[in-house]
Design a protein around this motif. Sequence first.
Motif, short mmCIF file in Angstrom:
data_model
loop_
_atom_site.label_atom_id
_atom_site.label_comp_id
_atom_site.label_asym_id
_atom_site.label_seq_id
_atom_site.Cartn_x
_atom_site.Cartn_y
_atom_site.Cartn_z
N ASP A 70 0.84 -1.19 0.00
CA ASP A 70 0.00 0.00 0.00
C ASP A 70 0.87 1.24 0.00
O ASP A 70 2.11 1.16 -0.05
N THR A 96 -1.06 -0.02 -5.68
CA THR A 96 -2.38 0.58 -5.54
C THR A 96 -2.41 1.27 -4.19
O THR A 96 -2.63 0.65 -3.15
N GLY A 98 -4.08 4.32 -3.28
CA GLY A 98 -5.21 5.12 -2.85
C GLY A 98 -4.96 6.60 -3.04
O GLY A 98 -3.81 7.05 -3.16
N THR A 171 -4.39 6.54 -10.51
CA THR A 171 -4.88 5.82 -9.33
C THR A 171 -6.40 5.90 -9.24
O THR A 171 -7.07 4.92 -8.89
N LEU A 175 -8.94 2.69 -9.14
CA LEU A 175 -9.92 2.41 -8.10
C LEU A 175 -11.30 2.18 -8.72
O LEU A 175 -12.05 1.29 -8.26
N LYS A 243 -7.74 -4.80 1.05
CA LYS A 243 -7.10 -3.49 1.16
C LYS A 243 -7.61 -2.55 0.09
O LYS A 243 -7.95 -1.39 0.36
N ASP A 244 -7.70 -3.03 -1.15
CA ASP A 244 -8.17 -2.19 -2.25
C ASP A 244 -9.63 -1.78 -2.05
O ASP A 244 -10.02 -0.65 -2.34
N ARG A 246 -11.15 -1.30 0.74
CA ARG A 246 -11.18 -0.23 1.74
C ARG A 246 -10.76 1.11 1.13
O ARG A 246 -11.33 2.16 1.44
N LEU A 247 -9.76 1.08 0.24
CA LEU A 247 -9.34 2.31 -0.43
C LEU A 247 -10.47 2.88 -1.29
O LEU A 247 -10.65 4.10 -1.38
N GLU A 250 -13.02 4.48 1.06
CA GLU A 250 -12.49 5.75 1.57
C GLU A 250 -12.52 6.84 0.50
O GLU A 250 -12.82 8.01 0.79
#
Length: 294
Positions: A70, A96, A98, A171, A175, A243-244, A246-247, A250
Amino acid sequence: MTDKLTVSVLGTGIMGAAMARNIARAGHTVRAWNRTRDKAEPLAADGAHIAATPAEAVEGADVVLTMLHDGPAALDVMRQAAGSLRPGAVWAQSTTAGIDAIGDLAAFAHEHGLVFYDAPVLGTRQPAEAGRLTVLAAGPEEHRSVVTPVFDAVGVRTVWTGEDGAAGTATRLKLVANSWVIAATNAAGEVLALSRALGVDPDSFFEIIADGPLDMGYLRAKAGLVLNEQLTPAQFAVATAAKDARLIVEAGERHGVRLDVAAASAQRLERAAALGHGAEDMAAAYFASFDDKS
């Protein structure tokens, strides 16, 4: 700039190792580092120099490519490498990371005189190994001749999204794309889980959607990994997908958008990881529908 570059690859997990191997096969000098050295060692057979530290890996590098977990991990590793970074070197940041992290990474690049490219990639293990990723990239046009040979070595095409890497336009696109991939993967898992619960043969479902607008090669591929118990080696691991996800959530929150499906997807992936499936393919989110690993 000569045709052959010295490329430092920091992070040789599922994606980083494949990218490093293809960069070496394209004739460039590769200096590779990974936090767990055993994951980098096989690259020596492809001619890569395996470095003991990030600082050693970036010595003399024309291009530094980061493919880490991350944004904070990428920044931490680059700080470790700081003393050996060559001002004017290109940094292709493919983690990736974020939206929030891109500004910190770009600021580090500016502080150390690096040419920063926001350069995440689309694809999983198979396309990475085949050198057929799609590179999403943003960065100054005047230095693209340096980084393009690296992108060409790892990908089948590069999609340029802008000239300012710090803006994170690449980025942002990544996403958006991952939001679809993660939602589709979780939907596939729930179809299989519901089929199991209701005593329905999954083949009956695939038969009724065959060749119609609801049919998807991706759905069949991810379902096949579950049904055929082929979740390892992972194409894209559960823990990384969590993890992705969650990004993505967010990013939506930061811009005033509620992403209920992405939030639920993150919870499913985290639950699958807690059940012991974190290192398996993201299709293993299927197991989040049940109370145990069965």
